[in-house]
Scaffold this active site. Sequence first.
Site, short mmCIF file in Angstrom:
data_model
loop_
_atom_site.label_atom_id
_atom_site.label_comp_id
_atom_site.label_asym_id
_atom_site.label_seq_id
_atom_site.Cartn_x
_atom_site.Cartn_y
_atom_site.Cartn_z
N ASP A 90 8.73 -15.17 -63.65
CA ASP A 90 9.20 -14.55 -62.40
C ASP A 90 10.72 -14.59 -62.40
O ASP A 90 11.33 -15.64 -62.23
CB ASP A 90 8.62 -15.33 -61.21
CG ASP A 90 9.44 -15.15 -59.94
OD1 ASP A 90 10.00 -14.06 -59.73
OD2 ASP A 90 9.51 -16.11 -59.14
N ASN A 124 16.16 -13.49 -57.81
CA ASN A 124 17.55 -13.07 -57.63
C ASN A 124 18.52 -14.14 -58.12
O ASN A 124 19.62 -13.83 -58.56
CB ASN A 124 17.81 -12.79 -56.15
CG ASN A 124 16.88 -11.72 -55.61
OD1 ASN A 124 17.07 -10.55 -55.89
ND2 ASN A 124 15.85 -12.11 -54.87
N LYS A 165 11.62 -18.45 -62.62
CA LYS A 165 10.55 -19.43 -62.57
C LYS A 165 9.54 -19.10 -63.65
O LYS A 165 9.10 -17.95 -63.77
CB LYS A 165 9.86 -19.42 -61.20
CG LYS A 165 10.52 -20.30 -60.15
CD LYS A 165 11.79 -19.76 -59.55
CE LYS A 165 11.58 -18.56 -58.68
NZ LYS A 165 12.84 -17.99 -58.13
N TYR A 189 2.90 0.77 -47.99
CA TYR A 189 4.37 0.87 -47.85
C TYR A 189 4.74 2.33 -48.07
O TYR A 189 4.24 2.95 -49.02
CB TYR A 189 5.01 0.00 -48.94
CG TYR A 189 6.35 -0.65 -48.63
CD1 TYR A 189 6.50 -1.52 -47.55
CD2 TYR A 189 7.47 -0.45 -49.47
CE1 TYR A 189 7.72 -2.16 -47.31
CE2 TYR A 189 8.69 -1.09 -49.23
CZ TYR A 189 8.80 -1.95 -48.15
OH TYR A 189 10.00 -2.58 -47.93
N GLY A 216 9.92 -4.43 -53.65
CA GLY A 216 10.21 -5.50 -54.61
C GLY A 216 8.96 -5.95 -55.36
O GLY A 216 7.89 -6.14 -54.77
N ASP A 276 8.45 -8.78 -56.67
CA ASP A 276 8.06 -10.12 -56.22
C ASP A 276 7.14 -10.06 -55.00
O ASP A 276 6.20 -10.83 -54.87
CB ASP A 276 9.30 -11.00 -55.95
CG ASP A 276 10.34 -10.35 -55.05
OD1 ASP A 276 10.19 -9.17 -54.67
OD2 ASP A 276 11.33 -11.04 -54.73
N ARG A 277 7.39 -9.07 -54.14
CA ARG A 277 6.57 -8.94 -52.94
C ARG A 277 5.15 -8.48 -53.30
O ARG A 277 4.17 -8.91 -52.69
CB ARG A 277 7.25 -8.00 -51.95
CG ARG A 277 8.65 -8.51 -51.56
CD ARG A 277 9.40 -7.55 -50.66
NE ARG A 277 8.79 -7.46 -49.33
CZ ARG A 277 9.10 -6.52 -48.43
NH1 ARG A 277 9.99 -5.58 -48.73
NH2 ARG A 277 8.53 -6.52 -47.25
N ASP A 314 8.34 -15.83 -47.92
CA ASP A 314 8.96 -16.37 -49.14
C ASP A 314 10.43 -16.68 -48.83
O ASP A 314 11.23 -15.76 -48.63
CB ASP A 314 8.84 -15.35 -50.27
CG ASP A 314 9.37 -15.89 -51.59
OD1 ASP A 314 10.25 -16.78 -51.57
OD2 ASP A 314 8.92 -15.42 -52.65
N THR A 332 31.78 -28.54 -35.71
CA THR A 332 31.70 -27.27 -36.45
C THR A 332 30.55 -27.32 -37.44
O THR A 332 29.73 -26.39 -37.51
CB THR A 332 33.04 -27.00 -37.18
OG1 THR A 332 34.06 -26.88 -36.19
CG2 THR A 332 32.98 -25.71 -37.99
N1 LIG Z 1 22.94 -23.51 -57.05
C1 LIG Z 1 22.13 -22.78 -56.27
N2 LIG Z 1 22.25 -21.45 -56.25
C2 LIG Z 1 21.43 -20.70 -55.47
N3 LIG Z 1 20.46 -21.21 -54.69
C3 LIG Z 1 20.30 -22.54 -54.67
C4 LIG Z 1 21.11 -23.39 -55.45
N4 LIG Z 1 20.69 -24.66 -55.25
C5 LIG Z 1 19.68 -24.59 -54.37
N5 LIG Z 1 19.43 -23.34 -54.01
C6 LIG Z 1 18.39 -22.94 -53.05
O1 LIG Z 1 17.36 -22.20 -53.66
C7 LIG Z 1 17.07 -21.05 -52.88
C8 LIG Z 1 16.66 -19.97 -53.84
O2 LIG Z 1 15.24 -19.94 -53.83
P1 LIG Z 1 14.25 -19.70 -55.05
O3 LIG Z 1 14.08 -20.96 -55.79
O4 LIG Z 1 13.04 -19.11 -54.46
O5 LIG Z 1 15.04 -18.82 -56.07
P2 LIG Z 1 15.42 -17.31 -56.13
O6 LIG Z 1 15.38 -16.91 -57.54
O7 LIG Z 1 16.70 -17.09 -55.45
O8 LIG Z 1 14.33 -16.68 -55.30
P3 LIG Z 1 13.87 -15.26 -55.14
O9 LIG Z 1 12.54 -15.33 -55.83
O10 LIG Z 1 13.80 -15.12 -53.68
O11 LIG Z 1 14.79 -14.32 -55.79
C9 LIG Z 1 18.34 -20.74 -52.09
O12 LIG Z 1 18.09 -20.19 -50.81
C10 LIG Z 1 18.99 -22.12 -51.96
O13 LIG Z 1 18.71 -22.73 -50.73
C1 LIG Z 2 13.94 -8.29 -51.00
C2 LIG Z 2 14.07 -8.87 -52.40
C3 LIG Z 2 15.54 -8.90 -52.82
C4 LIG Z 2 13.53 -10.31 -52.32
O1 LIG Z 2 13.57 -10.93 -53.56
C5 LIG Z 2 13.22 -8.05 -53.43
O2 LIG Z 2 11.90 -8.04 -53.03
C6 LIG Z 2 13.71 -6.64 -53.55
O3 LIG Z 2 14.66 -6.38 -54.27
N1 LIG Z 2 13.06 -5.69 -52.82
C7 LIG Z 2 13.37 -4.28 -52.83
C8 LIG Z 2 13.30 -3.69 -51.46
C9 LIG Z 2 11.92 -3.75 -50.81
O4 LIG Z 2 11.13 -4.66 -51.07
O5 LIG Z 2 11.61 -2.85 -50.00
K LIG Z 3 12.35 -14.42 -51.51
#
Ligand SMILES: Nc1ncnc2c1ncn2[C@@H]1O[C@H](COP(=O)(O)OP(=O)(O)OP(=O)(O)O)[C@@H](O)[C@H]1O
Ligand SMILES: CC(C)(CO)[C@@H](O)C(=O)NCCC(=O)O
Ligand SMILES: [K+]
Length: 243
Positions: free
Chosen positions: A6, A9, A13, A87, A94, A96-97, A117, A172
């Site tokens: 996976d 962004n 994973k 949709y 996406g 992932d979705r 997510d 703050t």
């Molecule tokens: N160094 C880092 N850079 C980015 N995100 C981090 C970092 N350390 C921790 N995080 C946390 O991990 C989250 C990212 O979530 P995830 O593990 O699902 O990865 P992702 O690849 O960004 O996810 P997605 O599948 O949404 O693209 C961020 O919102 C943040 O809170």
């Molecule tokens: C919304 C994100 C960035 C979440 O990872 C991904 O699912 C994506 O690039 N989506 C494209 C736009 C959509 O889902 O309608």
């Molecule tokens: K996400």
Amino acid sequence: MNLIIDVGNTYIKIGVFDQSKIVAKKTIVQNDLDQEILDIHKKHPLIQQAIISSVSDLNPDTVKQIQGLYETLIVNHKIAMPFSNLYETPETLGIDRLALVAAAVDQYPQKNVLVIDAGTCVTYDFKNEKEEYLGGAIAPGIRLRYHSLNNYTAKLPLLEPKLPENHIGNTTNEAIHSGVVQGILYEIQGVIEEYCNIYPDLTVILTGGDAHFLSKRLKNGIFATSNFLLEGLNYILAFNNSR
Ligand SMILES: Nc1ncnc2c1ncn2[C@@H]1O[C@H](COP(=O)(O)OP(=O)(O)OP(=O)(O)O)[C@@H](O)[C@H]1O
Ligand SMILES: CC(C)(CO)[C@@H](O)C(=O)NCCC(=O)O
Ligand SMILES: [K+]
């Protein structure tokens, strides 16, 4: 055995599945992917198939490397899915979705399910008991919110995420933690409430990198689970094999 990749962004994973059971899992950055593929190939010689889902750009040479080792399915908008996609712009949805909805269909068949997510973005995805995907919402994730407060103001510091002490932030830093973290929690609770008004029997799944952190402040009855997306991809692979 299956190799599940996976590409998110921020992180990649990787999961290794034996049938429907996850036996290994790792979170890495894009630069480490090629080496990781080789390590996993050595460690798990029984892997035969791979599936790749990407919402960002993946190096074509890396894809070739994986295809050279395994029979590989790359998820796109054209491959078969175990649900009907309502949709209106499926080609921009996406990947992932799609995988999250596939997991919901597999694990909660004939149920109304909202998948949240919490990663780089917070996404909301809903499928009904007829296995129809209706859509949902896309919102900025925790880290994105902290960064944007810092980026678009002169005075606000960049903070590490933290659960706020109180709704009333009296410094703050505490005001930012309350606005960001409590703000996301209010958003999640509000979205769940909206869906529950229409679907009182709603099942709610919370997944993604920030799921565990957020679940500490959410009420029981929400299933927090970290491997939902990988499980969805593993199911998409099985679903496509069986056709
Ligand atoms: N160094 C880092 N850079 C980015 N995100 C981090 C970092 N350390 C921790 N995080 C946390 O991990 C989250 C990212 O979530 P995830 O593990 O699902 O990865 P992702 O690849 O960004 O996810 P997605 O599948 O949404 O693209 C961020 O919102 C943040 O809170
Ligand atoms: C919304 C994100 C960035 C979440 O990872 C991904 O699912 C994506 O690039 N989506 C494209 C736009 C959509 O889902 O309608
Ligand atoms: K996400």
